[in-house]
Design a protein around this motif. Structure first.
Motif, PDB file in Angstrom:
ATOM      1  N   UNK A 198     -13.565   8.704  36.724  1.00 28.55           N
ATOM      2  CA  UNK A 198     -13.917   8.598  35.317  1.00 28.55           C
ATOM      3  C   UNK A 198     -12.701   8.653  34.394  1.00 28.55           C
ATOM      4  N   UNK A 199     -11.597   9.214  34.865  1.00 27.36           N
ATOM      5  CA  UNK A 199     -10.397   9.321  34.024  1.00 27.36           C
ATOM      6  C   UNK A 199      -9.643   8.004  33.906  1.00 27.36           C
ATOM      7  N   UNK A 200      -9.893   7.081  34.832  1.00 28.03           N
ATOM      8  CA  UNK A 200      -9.220   5.789  34.769  1.00 28.03           C
ATOM      9  C   UNK A 200      -7.723   5.847  35.000  1.00 28.03           C
ATOM     10  N   UNK A 201      -7.262   6.853  35.758  1.00 31.07           N
ATOM     11  CA  UNK A 201      -5.809   6.981  35.955  1.00 31.07           C
ATOM     12  C   UNK A 201      -5.419   7.243  37.403  1.00 31.07           C
ATOM     13  N   UNK A 202      -6.315   6.947  38.332  1.00 24.88           N
ATOM     14  CA  UNK A 202      -5.993   7.231  39.735  1.00 24.88           C
ATOM     15  C   UNK A 202      -4.770   6.440  40.210  1.00 24.88           C
ATOM     16  N   UNK A 203      -4.607   5.210  39.725  1.00 19.29           N
ATOM     17  CA  UNK A 203      -3.428   4.430  40.131  1.00 19.29           C
ATOM     18  C   UNK A 203      -2.148   5.097  39.643  1.00 19.29           C
ATOM     19  N   UNK A 204      -2.187   5.669  38.444  1.00 16.97           N
ATOM     20  CA  UNK A 204      -1.012   6.371  37.918  1.00 16.97           C
ATOM     21  C   UNK A 204      -0.706   7.621  38.738  1.00 16.97           C
ATOM     22  N   UNK A 205      -1.757   8.321  39.181  1.00 11.58           N
ATOM     23  CA  UNK A 205      -1.552   9.504  40.017  1.00 11.58           C
ATOM     24  C   UNK A 205      -0.897   9.110  41.339  1.00 11.58           C
ATOM     25  N   UNK A 206      -1.384   8.044  41.950  1.00 16.85           N
ATOM     26  CA  UNK A 206      -0.784   7.567  43.188  1.00 16.85           C
ATOM     27  C   UNK A 206       0.668   7.163  43.008  1.00 16.85           C
ATOM     28  N   UNK A 207       0.949   6.471  41.901  1.00 15.19           N
ATOM     29  CA  UNK A 207       2.329   6.062  41.615  1.00 15.19           C
ATOM     30  C   UNK A 207       3.213   7.282  41.400  1.00 15.19           C
ATOM     31  N   UNK A 208       2.675   8.326  40.751  1.00 20.98           N
ATOM     32  CA  UNK A 208       3.445   9.545  40.520  1.00 20.98           C
ATOM     33  C   UNK A 208       3.873  10.191  41.839  1.00 20.98           C
ATOM     34  N   UNK A 209       2.972  10.190  42.814  1.00 23.05           N
ATOM     35  CA  UNK A 209       3.318  10.765  44.119  1.00 23.05           C
ATOM     36  C   UNK A 209       4.460   9.972  44.747  1.00 23.05           C
ATOM     37  N   UNK A 210       4.399   8.651  44.646  1.00 19.97           N
ATOM     38  CA  UNK A 210       5.467   7.822  45.196  1.00 19.97           C
ATOM     39  C   UNK A 210       6.782   8.054  44.449  1.00 19.97           C
ATOM     40  N   UNK A 211       6.704   8.157  43.126  1.00 13.45           N
ATOM     41  CA  UNK A 211       7.911   8.412  42.331  1.00 13.45           C
ATOM     42  C   UNK A 211       8.544   9.758  42.654  1.00 13.45           C
ATOM     43  N   UNK A 212       7.708  10.730  43.002  1.00 16.74           N
ATOM     44  CA  UNK A 212       8.209  12.091  43.248  1.00 16.74           C
ATOM     45  C   UNK A 212       9.062  12.179  44.504  1.00 16.74           C
ATOM     46  N   UNK A 213       8.850  11.236  45.430  1.00 16.08           N
ATOM     47  CA  UNK A 213       9.577  11.289  46.688  1.00 16.08           C
ATOM     48  C   UNK A 213       9.010  12.279  47.682  1.00 16.08           C
ATOM     49  N   UNK A 214       7.930  12.937  47.326  1.00 15.28           N
ATOM     50  CA  UNK A 214       7.309  13.903  48.227  1.00 15.28           C
ATOM     51  C   UNK A 214       6.513  13.188  49.306  1.00 15.28           C
ATOM     52  N   UNK A 215       6.396  13.824  50.449  1.00 12.28           N
ATOM     53  CA  UNK A 215       5.491  13.329  51.469  1.00 12.28           C
ATOM     54  C   UNK A 215       4.069  13.452  50.937  1.00 12.28           C
ATOM     55  N   UNK A 216       3.231  12.456  51.156  1.00 21.08           N
ATOM     56  CA  UNK A 216       1.874  12.480  50.600  1.00 21.08           C
ATOM     57  C   UNK A 216       1.089  13.699  51.083  1.00 21.08           C
ATOM     58  N   UNK A 217       1.412  14.206  52.270  1.00 21.97           N
ATOM     59  CA  UNK A 217       0.679  15.354  52.802  1.00 21.97           C
ATOM     60  C   UNK A 217       1.052  16.653  52.089  1.00 21.97           C
ATOM     61  N   UNK A 218       2.130  16.632  51.295  1.00 23.14           N
ATOM     62  CA  UNK A 218       2.521  17.816  50.537  1.00 23.14           C
ATOM     63  C   UNK A 218       1.735  17.958  49.235  1.00 23.14           C
TER      64      UNK A 218
END
Length: 279
Positions: A52-72
């Motif tokens: 409903x927030x319409x920002x899931x793609x931005x959240x996913x991109x943020x994880x990639x930008x962070x350089x963190x492993x997705x499991x973290x």
């Protein structure tokens, strides 16, 4: 090295779960992704989003930008009202994963019960299936009253691991929190800083904040996590992101808690999920 050390609580299966997460509602597009990535860089590991927030793609991109492993990173998303139903919930959730760029979410919640549709139980059955399939690590609900949770459990035998509810010093929700504790459900608070109740203008809250040389936000968040309740404050400002999870200097005593208890408006002041629906 992260700047923040975030305390944890424990889910019913023994998994550690951060007591302080990061709310992402309203943070969209490239700018939103960068601000969420900044929060991850500061040390947040729990992100709260929703279809409903319409920002899931931005959240996913943020994880990639962070350089963190997705499991973290523990990502929470929610099934929108329009996606409720046995098959619709599965389709909606898989679309959320596609937008997030993830194989699974750490936590998926039913966003609102929406009783007029009568699909909460079907939706819950699908979440149970998704967990059994490994497509979701943990499952829960949001804005459900105790009797609405009980209906799900009576039919499936499966308790939600989390219920995200409206909660703040102005809405302490003691009976609901006690129900959660009795049944091993972690309470997560949305709106911990109040809203239409005018919490931020209350003298009692300001007095406690002044005593501890803390912000109003820090006091309310400390009061909440002291009860073992997860908070998900949201801020696009890097300094405020740090402040919201830097609570060690705020040690509330019995006098403080008594003052804050005076702010509770009672259960009737909360949004009633038997009537309020979001599709």
């Amino acid at each position: 090295m992260t700047a923040l050390t975030i305390p944890t609580t424990t889910l019913a299966d023994g998994s550690a779960f951060p007591l302080i997460g990061f709310g992402t509602g309203g943070l969209k597009g490239p700018d939103g992704a960068q601000r969420i990535a900044t929060a991850l860089g500061a040390g947040y590991r729990l992100l709260d989003t929703a279809a409903q927030y319409g920002n899931e793609a931005a959240v996913g991109e943020a994880i990639r930008l962070s350089g963190l492993d997705v499991d973290e990173v523990l990502v929470t998303t929610k099934i929108a009202g329009g996606d409720q139903g046995r098959e619709a919930a599965r389709t909606g959730y898989l679309e959320s994963l596609r937008r997030l760029g993830l194989d699974r979410a750490a936590l998926v919640l039913i966003h609102w019960p929406n009783p007029s549709r009568g699909l909460a139980l079907d939706t819950w059955r699908t979440l149970v299936d998704l967990k059994e399939e490994g497509r979701a690590l943990h499952i829960g609900v949001s804005n459900f009253r105790p009797e609405q949770i009980q209906e799900l459990v009576d039919a499936t035998g499966v308790w939600p691991e989390v219920n995200q509810i409206q909660l703040s010093p102005a809405l302490a929700r003691h009976d609901t929190v006690a129900f959660h504790q009795e049944h091993g459900i972690v309470t997560e608070a949305w709106g911990p800083l109040g809203g239409r109740d005018g919490l931020g203008t209350q003298y009692a809250l300001r007095k406690v904040a002044q005593k501890h040389d803390a912000t109003l936000t820090q006091v309310t968040l400390r009061w909440t996590i002291d009860r073992g309740i997860v908070v998900i404050p949201k801020s696009g400002d890097a300094q405020r992101q740090l402040e919201n999870a830097s609570l060690d200097h705020v040690r509330l005593d019995d006098e403080d808690r008594a003052l804050l208890a005076s702010l509770d408006l009672g259960e009737d002041a909360a949004w009633d999920s038997r009537e309020h629906e979001e599709w």
